[in-house]
Design an enzyme around this catalytic site. Structure first.
Site, mmCIF file in Angstrom:
data_model
loop_
_atom_site.group_PDB
_atom_site.id
_atom_site.type_symbol
_atom_site.label_atom_id
_atom_site.label_comp_id
_atom_site.label_asym_id
_atom_site.label_seq_id
_atom_site.Cartn_x
_atom_site.Cartn_y
_atom_site.Cartn_z
ATOM 1 N N SER A 21 68.336 -32.050 -23.147
ATOM 2 C CA SER A 21 67.242 -32.869 -23.672
ATOM 3 C C SER A 21 67.717 -34.318 -23.780
ATOM 4 O O SER A 21 68.674 -34.700 -23.100
ATOM 5 C CB SER A 21 66.779 -32.325 -25.034
ATOM 6 O OG SER A 21 65.572 -32.935 -25.415
ATOM 7 N N ASN A 22 67.069 -35.117 -24.588
ATOM 8 C CA ASN A 22 67.488 -36.509 -24.794
ATOM 9 C C ASN A 22 67.128 -36.907 -26.222
ATOM 10 O O ASN A 22 66.516 -36.130 -26.950
ATOM 11 C CB ASN A 22 66.817 -37.425 -23.761
ATOM 12 C CG ASN A 22 65.313 -37.353 -23.862
ATOM 13 O OD1 ASN A 22 64.724 -37.819 -24.823
ATOM 14 N ND2 ASN A 22 64.675 -36.724 -22.877
#
Ligand code: CTP
Length: 208
Positions: A21-22
C-alpha cells in the site's frame, strides 16, 4: 451537481494479512468532499482505508483493492457530472494472493507483481460530456511533462500536480495544468484551503 471523488490508498494483498500500500491519508480527497458540499453540491466518496471520518451528508463507498475501486467507480460514474481522483492507487498487485498467512521457509521469497487497472483512464474513456480531474504525484524535475502525459493518457480535462511531501501532510502545494498544457493556477496552504480553491477553479472552468 453530483461529483465523484476518490480518496486514500488502495491495498493489494499478498496473503490474508499482508498487503502492499502507500502512506496516503485521504485528507486531500476528504477536504474536497467538504468543499463540494459547502458549495451546495452532492459528493459521492469512494474511499480506500483511512483513519478519517467521512463528512456528514455524503454518500460513502469503502473499498480496499484497486479492483474494488475500479468496479465501484465504473458503477457510480454514470450518475455523476464529474470526477476528482485523489486516490493513491497501487499500480501493482502480487500475481497470486495466498490464502491464510504465508509462513517462513528459510529461503528468499520472490514476489511477482502485475499491473492493476488504471481506474481514471477508464473513466476518461467513458466520460462523454462529463469532466475528469486527476492528481499527479511527481517527484522529479520532469514533473510537468509527466503530469501532462497523464492528463492526455487518462483523457483528463485538468490534472493537479503535487509532490510527495503532500502525502500524510495537513498542507499541500498544487499546480493545475489544463488541456492547453499550461500551468493555469497554483494554490498552497492547508488541504482545506487548497480544496476550496481547487473546487472554485473547477466550478469556474470545467462546469458548464
Ligand atoms: N490512478 C488510477 N488508477 C491507477 C493509477 C492511478 O485511477 N491504477 C489515478 C490517480 O488517482 C490519479 C492519477 O491516476 O488521479 C495519477 O496517478 P499517479 O499515481 O500520479 O500516476 P500513475 O498513472 O500511477 O503513473 P506512475 O505511477 O507511473 O507515475
Amino acid at each position: 451537481m453530483r461529483i465523484l471523488i476518490t480518496a486514500g490508498p488502495t491495498r493489494e494483498y499478498l496473503d490474508d494479512v499482508r498487503y502492499l500500500s502507500n502512506a496516503s491519508s485521504g485528507r486531500m480527497g476528504y477536504a474536497i468532499v467538504d468543499a463540494v458540499q459547502a458549495a451546495g453540491h452532492e459528493a459521492v466518496l469512494v474511499s480506500g482505508p483511512v483513519a478519517l471520518t467521512p463528512p456528514v451528508g455524503c454518500e460513502v463507498h469503502d473499498v480496499e483493492t484497486t479492483e474494488e475501486l475500479h468496479d465501484v467507480c465504473n458503477q457510480l460514474f454514470v450518475r455523476c457530472d464529474g470526477v476528482i481522483a485523489t486516490a493513491a492507487v497501487c499500480d501493482y498487485r502480487p500475481r497470486e494472493r495466498f490464502s491464510g498467512k504465508l509462513a517462513k521457509t528459510g529461503v528468499s521469497l520472490e514476489l511477482e507483481l502485475v499491473e492493476t487497472a488504471d481506474v481514471l483512464a477508464d473513466l476518461g474513456l467513458q466520460k462523454g460530456h462529463r469532466w475528469v480531474v486527476g492528481f499527479a504525484l511527481e517527484s522529479d524535475e520532469f514533473a510537468h511533462v509527466n503530469a501532462l502525459r497523464k492528463l492526455k493518457h487518462k483523457n483528463c480535462d485538468a490534472i493537479v500536480l503535487n509532490r510527495p511531501t503532500a502525502i500524510g501532510s495537513p498542507t499541500n502545494q498544487i499546480e493545475i495544468i489544463d488541456q492547453s498544457g499550461l500551468n493555469v493556477a497554483a494554490f498552497s496552504g492547508t488541504k482545506t484551503d487548497v480544496a476550496r480553491e481547487l473546487w472554485q477553479w473547477i466550478a469556474d472552468n470545467l462546469v458548464h
